[in-house]
Design an enzyme around this catalytic site. Sequence first.
Site, mmCIF file in Angstrom:
data_model
loop_
_atom_site.group_PDB
_atom_site.id
_atom_site.type_symbol
_atom_site.label_atom_id
_atom_site.label_comp_id
_atom_site.label_asym_id
_atom_site.label_seq_id
_atom_site.Cartn_x
_atom_site.Cartn_y
_atom_site.Cartn_z
ATOM 1 N N LYS A 169 -6.795 -1.645 1.080
ATOM 2 C CA LYS A 169 -5.628 -2.198 0.540
ATOM 3 C C LYS A 169 -5.170 -3.485 1.035
ATOM 4 O O LYS A 169 -4.940 -4.426 0.460
ATOM 5 C CB LYS A 169 -4.529 -1.233 0.470
ATOM 6 C CG LYS A 169 -4.032 -0.943 -0.936
ATOM 7 C CD LYS A 169 -2.791 0.139 -1.237
ATOM 8 C CE LYS A 169 -2.612 0.713 0.308
ATOM 9 N NZ LYS A 169 -1.328 0.997 0.486
ATOM 10 N N ARG B 172 6.505 3.388 -1.789
ATOM 11 C CA ARG B 172 5.774 4.415 -1.777
ATOM 12 C C ARG B 172 6.066 5.908 -2.120
ATOM 13 O O ARG B 172 5.568 6.672 -1.713
ATOM 14 C CB ARG B 172 5.459 4.314 0.021
ATOM 15 C CG ARG B 172 6.668 4.836 0.847
ATOM 16 C CD ARG B 172 6.021 4.590 2.325
ATOM 17 N NE ARG B 172 5.014 5.676 2.536
ATOM 18 C CZ ARG B 172 5.265 6.838 3.017
ATOM 19 N NH1 ARG B 172 6.303 7.526 2.999
ATOM 20 N NH2 ARG B 172 3.921 7.503 3.327
ATOM 21 N N ARG C 273 -15.183 5.433 11.387
ATOM 22 C CA ARG C 273 -14.712 4.408 12.018
ATOM 23 C C ARG C 273 -14.851 4.454 13.583
ATOM 24 O O ARG C 273 -14.486 5.617 14.112
ATOM 25 C CB ARG C 273 -13.185 3.800 11.982
ATOM 26 C CG ARG C 273 -13.113 3.105 10.888
ATOM 27 C CD ARG C 273 -11.421 2.879 10.694
ATOM 28 N NE ARG C 273 -11.014 2.495 9.561
ATOM 29 C CZ ARG C 273 -10.015 2.741 9.066
ATOM 30 N NH1 ARG C 273 -9.112 3.300 9.929
ATOM 31 N NH2 ARG C 273 -9.319 2.460 7.902
ATOM 32 N N ARG D 105 -10.549 6.879 16.783
ATOM 33 C CA ARG D 105 -9.109 7.227 16.842
ATOM 34 C C ARG D 105 -8.701 8.332 16.549
ATOM 35 O O ARG D 105 -9.095 8.876 15.571
ATOM 36 C CB ARG D 105 -8.189 6.010 16.254
ATOM 37 C CG ARG D 105 -8.256 4.724 17.067
ATOM 38 C CD ARG D 105 -7.161 3.673 16.463
ATOM 39 N NE ARG D 105 -7.458 3.836 14.991
ATOM 40 C CZ ARG D 105 -7.265 2.829 13.936
ATOM 41 N NH1 ARG D 105 -6.690 1.612 14.632
ATOM 42 N NH2 ARG D 105 -7.109 2.737 12.969
ATOM 43 N N ARG E 245 -3.182 12.464 5.390
ATOM 44 C CA ARG E 245 -2.706 11.515 4.782
ATOM 45 C C ARG E 245 -3.013 11.275 3.232
ATOM 46 O O ARG E 245 -2.291 10.993 2.776
ATOM 47 C CB ARG E 245 -3.491 10.118 5.707
ATOM 48 C CG ARG E 245 -2.782 10.095 6.973
ATOM 49 C CD ARG E 245 -3.607 8.966 7.817
ATOM 50 N NE ARG E 245 -3.852 7.821 7.478
ATOM 51 C CZ ARG E 245 -4.676 6.949 7.509
ATOM 52 N NH1 ARG E 245 -5.687 7.362 8.684
ATOM 53 N NH2 ARG E 245 -4.715 5.687 7.412
#
Length: 217
Positions: free
Chosen positions: A13, A88, A127, A161, A172
Site C-alpha cells: 500500500k 482504518r 522478509r 523481524r 494483523r
Amino acid sequence: MRIVLVGPPGAGKGTQAAYLAKNLAIPHISTGDLFRANISQGTPLGQKAQEYMRAGQLVPDEVTIGMAKDRMHQPDAENGFLLDGFPRNLAQAEALDEILKADGLKLDAVLDLEVPEDEVVKRIAGRRICRKDSSHVFHAIYNQPAAEGVCDTCGGELYQREDDSEETVRKRLEVYHSETEPIIDYYKAQGLVVTISALGKVAEVTQRAMDALPARD
Ligand SMILES: [Zn+2]
C-alpha cells in the site's frame, strides 16, 4: 481527486500510494506521517497521541481524525489527496464523510488492493532485514541473498523481524478483517469501491490502478 487506499498488510500500500500520488499530483497522506509530523512539531494532537503511545495504549479515533482533518485542510490538499491508513475503521470512515460534507466535498474513489491471504503471509514472513542497515531488505523467496543469512550489500547478518513472523502476520490480518474490511462494505454501498489485484510488479500494479480509477475532471 480524493481517494482512500485500502488493502491488507503486505499489499504494498505505501509503495503504491507514493507512486499514485505522484502520478495524480496530489499529496499522499499516510497515518504514519501524520503521527510523526504532529509529534515532532509538538502540536496539541501530537502531544495527546504521544501520551497514549507512551502508556502503550491505542490512540483514540478522535485524535487520528483531528490530525487527518488538519492535514486535509492544508493548501496542497485543496485539489485532492490520497489517504493511506486512514480511515482504518467504520467510525473513522463516518467522520471522514462528515469532514468532507462540511466542506461540500466527497470522495471520488476507494481503491482496494487485493492480495490472497497466503500471498500476504509469504510476502511478509519471507522478509529478511540486515542487522547493520535496515534499508538492506531481502526476501527468502523473491529476493534471495547470494549466501543464506548474509547481506549482499554489507555482509551483515540477516534476520526476521518479530513483526514479520507468520503468527504476527496472521494476527494483523485478523485485525484487518474485523476492523478495516467493514469500511469496504460501507463504501461499496456508496458505489465508490474500485478493486484491483496487487499481484505483479510495482509498476504494473500502479498502471492497473491508474486505469481503474475514475477519469479525472
Ligand atoms: Zn547490510
